[in-house]
Write an enzyme that holds these catalytic residues in place. Sequence first.
Site, short mmCIF file in Angstrom:
data_model
loop_
_atom_site.label_atom_id
_atom_site.label_comp_id
_atom_site.label_asym_id
_atom_site.label_seq_id
_atom_site.Cartn_x
_atom_site.Cartn_y
_atom_site.Cartn_z
CD GLU A 157 -7.34 -1.44 22.39
OE1 GLU A 157 -7.62 -1.05 21.24
OE2 GLU A 157 -6.89 -2.57 22.62
CB CYS A 177 -10.79 -16.67 3.25
SG CYS A 177 -10.19 -15.06 2.69
CB CYS A 193 -5.29 -18.26 7.25
SG CYS A 193 -6.85 -17.46 7.65
CB CYS A 197 -3.36 -17.84 2.51
SG CYS A 197 -3.77 -16.13 2.06
CB CYS A 200 -5.37 -11.63 7.75
SG CYS A 200 -6.35 -11.24 6.29
#
Length: 344
Positions: free
Chosen positions: A35, A206, A200, A197, A190
């Site tokens: 991370e 959205c 998605c 899209c 995204c």
Amino acid sequence: MSLLAKKLIQWHESHGRKNLPWQKTSDPYHIWLSEVMLQQTQVATVIPYFKKFLKQFPDIRSLAHARQDDVMGLWSGLGYYSRARNLYDAANIILTKHKGVFPKTFEEIIQLPGIGRSTAGAICAFSYKQSYPILDGNVKRVLCRIFAIKEWAGKPEVEKKLWAIAEENLPKSDVDIYTQAIMDHGALICRRAAPLCHECPLSKNCKSHDNNWTKEIPAKKPGKILPLKRLNVLMLDNNKSIFLMKRNEKAVWKGLWSLPEFANEKALSDWMLNKLDKKSLVVKKGKSNANFSHYKLEMTYHYVTIKSLKNFKAMHEGLWLDTNELQAAAIPSPIKKLINNVMR
């Protein structure tokens, strides 16, 4: 479970990333390291650094007992070096305060150097399956598009709104899968440019897709002219060994080794007259540029060859490093690049 969470978890089952090195364990040390490395850095860049780092420092104790120079050396080229310093400092805190065991509560984790709310949330989700939201760059983009937030996500009031949305959509179960799913969705589907899209799972929900706003959202950070910093660096070469000095506590590249640096040419000339043999002359002079997130840097380098160190009066101020050892040393990438270009 919210519709957003449900659809992302279902999508991840068949389309999400599952073979990244840090996904094969719930070890909080591995999750923490990944991370931190992934902050401001792409996955493809991080993977070799992650593997190399774990090979050298397989656990918190080995990291805490390491020399900081060795830690910085392994980080060299990854950028944002404060991450490495914070990682090292946090490892020592864990060793002394937590007996070498990574803490298990969000409240304790977020107190460690270099760990903010999003990183702490990710560690809790992946290591302990605790429900805490995250809000990295990918997640911000996904939420801004779905909820049609047109303002720059870095504004405090917008970020506060995004945290609230992240909290609302956080599932109580499968939080580790959901957290990975929303990160993967931002990275793979995204995307900032040319979002997919048509692939998605959230396109029907959205608002940006409905209104054809995917090019406008997320909003770009308000532009500003980056200031230009100029400095002079001295490159001393003794039989293909380069003289380096450690950066002071307040400077950029803190804790790294770099070329002697001067605000102007007079200061450089005065140092040369005081520290070098009077016969030492500048062989080559030129410029090298580097761009950073907050400023641009223009370095004027002065290349000097030294045949003998007999009259060199700055031995205690730094060290000589053979050019063959530069790549593995804790030296900023722009300085390595400069030295390599001059030494060709």
